[in-house]
Structures are given as C-alpha cells and as structure tokens.
Design a protein around this motif. Structure first.
Motif, PDB file in Angstrom:
ATOM      1  N   ALA A  69       0.497  -5.256  -8.670  1.00 41.88           N
ATOM      2  CA  ALA A  69       0.951  -4.034  -9.355  1.00 41.88           C
ATOM      3  C   ALA A  69      -0.220  -3.088  -9.561  1.00 41.88           C
ATOM      4  CB  ALA A  69       1.589  -4.356 -10.707  1.00 41.88           C
ATOM      5  N   THR A  80      -4.225   2.228  -3.628  1.00 45.24           N
ATOM      6  CA  THR A  80      -4.800   1.088  -4.353  1.00 45.24           C
ATOM      7  C   THR A  80      -4.071  -0.224  -4.029  1.00 45.24           C
ATOM      8  OG1 THR A  80      -5.386   2.598  -6.130  1.00 45.24           O
ATOM      9  CG2 THR A  80      -5.456   0.255  -6.658  1.00 45.24           C
ATOM     10  N   GLY A  81      -2.748  -0.149  -3.957  1.00 44.92           N
ATOM     11  CA  GLY A  81      -1.977  -1.366  -3.664  1.00 44.92           C
ATOM     12  C   GLY A  81      -2.387  -1.973  -2.322  1.00 44.92           C
ATOM     13  N   THR A  97       7.280 -12.707  -2.089  1.00 43.37           N
ATOM     14  CA  THR A  97       8.711 -12.430  -2.196  1.00 43.37           C
ATOM     15  C   THR A  97       8.896 -11.073  -2.847  1.00 43.37           C
ATOM     16  OG1 THR A  97       9.119 -13.437  -4.375  1.00 43.37           O
ATOM     17  CG2 THR A  97       9.234 -14.897  -2.448  1.00 43.37           C
ATOM     18  N   ALA A 136       7.437  -1.176   1.328  1.00 40.43           N
ATOM     19  CA  ALA A 136       6.649  -0.192   2.091  1.00 40.43           C
ATOM     20  C   ALA A 136       5.170  -0.553   2.074  1.00 40.43           C
ATOM     21  CB  ALA A 136       6.856   1.210   1.508  1.00 40.43           C
ATOM     22  N   ALA A 185       3.002  -1.456   5.323  1.00 39.09           N
ATOM     23  CA  ALA A 185       1.811  -0.666   5.681  1.00 39.09           C
ATOM     24  C   ALA A 185       0.630  -1.592   5.971  1.00 39.09           C
ATOM     25  CB  ALA A 185       1.470   0.307   4.554  1.00 39.09           C
ATOM     26  N   ARG A 216       1.263  -3.218   9.371  1.00 43.97           N
ATOM     27  CA  ARG A 216       1.106  -2.239  10.463  1.00 43.97           C
ATOM     28  C   ARG A 216      -0.364  -1.980  10.740  1.00 43.97           C
ATOM     29  NH1 ARG A 216       3.958   1.412   8.077  1.00 43.97           N
ATOM     30  NH2 ARG A 216       2.230   2.780   7.473  1.00 43.97           N
TER      31      ARG A 216
HETATM   32  C1  LIG Z   1       4.165  -1.688  -5.052  1.00 42.86           C
HETATM   33  C2  LIG Z   1       2.909  -1.015  -5.613  1.00 42.86           C
HETATM   34  C3  LIG Z   1       1.902  -2.097  -6.005  1.00 42.86           C
HETATM   35  C4  LIG Z   1       2.300  -0.107  -4.537  1.00 42.86           C
HETATM   36  O1  LIG Z   1       1.049   0.381  -5.034  1.00 42.86           O
HETATM   37  P1  LIG Z   1       0.422   1.794  -4.570  1.00 42.86           P
HETATM   38  O2  LIG Z   1      -0.993   1.821  -4.989  1.00 42.86           O
HETATM   39  O3  LIG Z   1       1.293   2.901  -5.045  1.00 42.86           O
HETATM   40  O4  LIG Z   1       0.561   1.643  -2.974  1.00 42.86           O
HETATM   41  P2  LIG Z   1      -0.214   2.487  -1.853  1.00 42.86           P
HETATM   42  O5  LIG Z   1      -0.619   3.825  -2.426  1.00 42.86           O
HETATM   43  O6  LIG Z   1      -1.265   1.623  -1.293  1.00 42.86           O
HETATM   44  O7  LIG Z   1       0.950   2.749  -0.786  1.00 42.86           O
HETATM   45  C5  LIG Z   1       1.224   1.812   0.217  1.00 42.86           C
HETATM   46  C6  LIG Z   1       2.370   2.256   1.096  1.00 42.86           C
HETATM   47  O8  LIG Z   1       3.594   2.183   0.362  1.00 42.86           O
HETATM   48  C7  LIG Z   1       4.244   3.458   0.358  1.00 42.86           C
HETATM   49  N1  LIG Z   1       4.875   3.632  -0.945  1.00 42.86           N
HETATM   50  C8  LIG Z   1       4.257   3.542  -2.145  1.00 42.86           C
HETATM   51  N2  LIG Z   1       5.160   3.768  -3.125  1.00 42.86           N
HETATM   52  C9  LIG Z   1       6.337   4.009  -2.508  1.00 42.86           C
HETATM   53  C10 LIG Z   1       7.653   4.301  -2.981  1.00 42.86           C
HETATM   54  N3  LIG Z   1       7.925   4.420  -4.298  1.00 42.86           N
HETATM   55  N4  LIG Z   1       8.640   4.433  -2.077  1.00 42.86           N
HETATM   56  C11 LIG Z   1       8.393   4.316  -0.754  1.00 42.86           C
HETATM   57  N5  LIG Z   1       7.162   4.051  -0.241  1.00 42.86           N
HETATM   58  C12 LIG Z   1       6.157   3.897  -1.124  1.00 42.86           C
HETATM   59  C13 LIG Z   1       3.136   4.453   0.613  1.00 42.86           C
HETATM   60  O9  LIG Z   1       3.636   5.647   1.182  1.00 42.86           O
HETATM   61  C14 LIG Z   1       2.241   3.698   1.565  1.00 42.86           C
HETATM   62  O10 LIG Z   1       2.784   3.682   2.874  1.00 42.86           O
HETATM   63  P3  LIG Z   1       2.078   4.505   4.074  1.00 42.86           P
HETATM   64  O11 LIG Z   1       0.676   3.978   4.158  1.00 42.86           O
HETATM   65  O12 LIG Z   1       2.929   4.166   5.241  1.00 42.86           O
HETATM   66  O13 LIG Z   1       2.134   5.926   3.640  1.00 42.86           O
HETATM   67  C15 LIG Z   1       3.262  -0.122  -6.851  1.00 42.86           C
HETATM   68  O14 LIG Z   1       4.319   0.741  -6.496  1.00 42.86           O
HETATM   69  C16 LIG Z   1       3.666  -0.907  -8.082  1.00 42.86           C
HETATM   70  O15 LIG Z   1       2.825  -1.355  -8.862  1.00 42.86           O
HETATM   71  N6  LIG Z   1       4.972  -1.102  -8.291  1.00 42.86           N
HETATM   72  C17 LIG Z   1       5.458  -1.844  -9.465  1.00 42.86           C
HETATM   73  C18 LIG Z   1       5.202  -3.323  -9.333  1.00 42.86           C
HETATM   74  C19 LIG Z   1       5.811  -3.913  -8.078  1.00 42.86           C
HETATM   75  O16 LIG Z   1       6.903  -3.553  -7.666  1.00 42.86           O
HETATM   76  N7  LIG Z   1       5.075  -4.863  -7.468  1.00 42.86           N
HETATM   77  C20 LIG Z   1       5.499  -5.562  -6.287  1.00 42.86           C
HETATM   78  C21 LIG Z   1       6.441  -6.662  -6.636  1.00 42.86           C
HETATM   79  S1  LIG Z   1       6.635  -7.749  -5.301  1.00 42.86           S
END
Ligand SMILES: CC(C)(COP(=O)(O)OP(=O)(O)OC[C@H]1O[C@@H](n2cnc3c(N)ncnc32)[C@H](O)[C@@H]1OP(=O)(O)O)[C@@H](O)C(=O)NCCC(=O)NCCS
Length: 161
Positions: free
Chosen positions: A73, A83-84, A106, A116, A120, A123
């Motif tokens: 997260a 960051t993710g 999961t 996504a 990424a 990919r």
């Molecule tokens: C999932 C999560 C960790 C992603 O973190 P982040 O720092 O925003 O991710 P990134 O900026 O590295 O983005 C990674 C990719 O995901 C895509 N992405 C990020 N948020 C997105 C969204 N809400 N909808 C669709 N795509 C999304 C980005 O466009 C990027 O893809 P690209 O490189 O093809 O453009 C964050 O949204 C989060 O903390 N969510 C809540 C907790 C959660 O769901 N954890 C995972 C449980 S399994």
C-alpha cells in the motif's frame, strides 16, 4: 528512499493499511512481528523521514523460489507517482540474488489499481502474469471478497501451482 522495514515502522505501516480502506487491517502486533522477522522480504518507502508506503512479503516455505506479497500500500497523497511499482521492483531485486524469480500475490477482482500495478511490474520486466481463483468468499469466516492468485514469472519459466 526504499529500505527494509524496522520495528519502529510497524505503527506507520498499520496506519497506512488502516487508512487505505481497501486492505485488511491486521493487528498492530502482526506488523511488529513482520518488521522484526521478515525484513528480507519487505520494503518501506520513506519520504522526508516518513514512511509513505510498504510491501510486506515472505518466501513460501514449500516453494522458496517464490516470494508471496502479503500486502502492499501507498498512502493516498503519494499514489500515482510510481511508488507502488518501485516497492515491488525493489522487493524483486532484493530477493533475486537468492534464487527467487517468481512473485505471487492475491488481489480481489474489485481492485483495479492493484491489478494495474502488478501488470505494470510484469510488463516492465518482460514477465508473464497469470490469474487463477484461490480463495472464494465461502472460505472466509467473515464477509470478504474473493481473492484471486496472481503469479508473475520470468519468461520461459515453467508454471507450477
Ligand atoms: C495499489 C497501490 C499500492 C498502487 O500504488 P501507486 O504508488 O499508486 O502505484 P504506481 O504509481 O506505481 O502505479 C502503477 C501502475 O498502476 C496504475 N494505477 C495506479 N492506480 C490506479 C488506479 N486507481 N486505477 C487504474 N490504474 C492505476 C498506474 O497507472 C501504473 O500503471 P502504468 O505504469 O501502466 O501507468 C495503491 O493504489 C494503494 O495503496 N491502494 C490501496 C491498497 C491496495 O489496494 N493494495 C493492494 C492490495 S492487493
């Protein structure tokens, strides 16, 4: 800055998980144990001295070439800045020298951001990402969405369950 977690990070990790309103919030004690015992398979992202994101994982005991991502997260204000994916990349780079080439996690079908992000990562590494059902809602004692198993494997690696 990306680095392994310390015990002192557990409270921030717990808060980020809780504030996500998406992840299961595990007990604060569970995160303390994770920051003590699984530092080799976990990473935190720090900005200006504050933890803003984390990934916690473990090597599967029956398949030590596989790192299982338990939770990842990023706090809302830092999302969408890479960051993710950076956390997952750092985790894979950390475990790769130990022969770990497969990532499992999961994800619930209703979490497009997570799907996504893992897509990424796959990919960009030229890896394959597969999905199969793992836990359906019926196996949870509480109300819980299904959890699908995602596997990211390097090219040419044989699929195993
Ligand atoms: C999932 C999560 C960790 C992603 O973190 P982040 O720092 O925003 O991710 P990134 O900026 O590295 O983005 C990674 C990719 O995901 C895509 N992405 C990020 N948020 C997105 C969204 N809400 N909808 C669709 N795509 C999304 C980005 O466009 C990027 O893809 P690209 O490189 O093809 O453009 C964050 O949204 C989060 O903390 N969510 C809540 C907790 C959660 O769901 N954890 C995972 C449980 S399994």
């Amino acid at each position: 800055m990306l680095r392994p977690p310390r015990v002192g990070d557990a409270a921030d990790i717990w808060r980020i998980a809780k504030d996500s309103h998406v992840l299961d919030t595990n007990s604060s004690y569970a995160y303390l144990l994770w920051c003590r015992d699984f530092t080799g398979t976990s990473v935190v992202a720090e900005v200006d001295g504050r933890v803003v994101g984390f990934v916690i994982g473990y090597l599967r005991p029956q398949s030590p070439d596989t790192v299982f991502v338990w939770q990842v997260a990023v706090q809302r204000s830092e999302q969408g800045r890479g960051t993710g994916t950076a956390l997952i990349r750092q985790l894979l780079d950390t475990v790769a020298p130990h022969g770990v080439s497969t990532l499992e996690t999961t994800v619930s079908p209703d979490n497009p951001a997570s799907i996504a992000m893992f897509a990424a990562v796959a990919r960009r590494r030229g890896a394959r990402m597969t999905r199969q059902p793992l836990f359906d809602p019926g196996v949870f004692p509480d109300r819980h969405a299904a959890e699908d198993l995602y596997r990211i494997t390097p090219p040419n690696q044989e699929e195993r369950r």
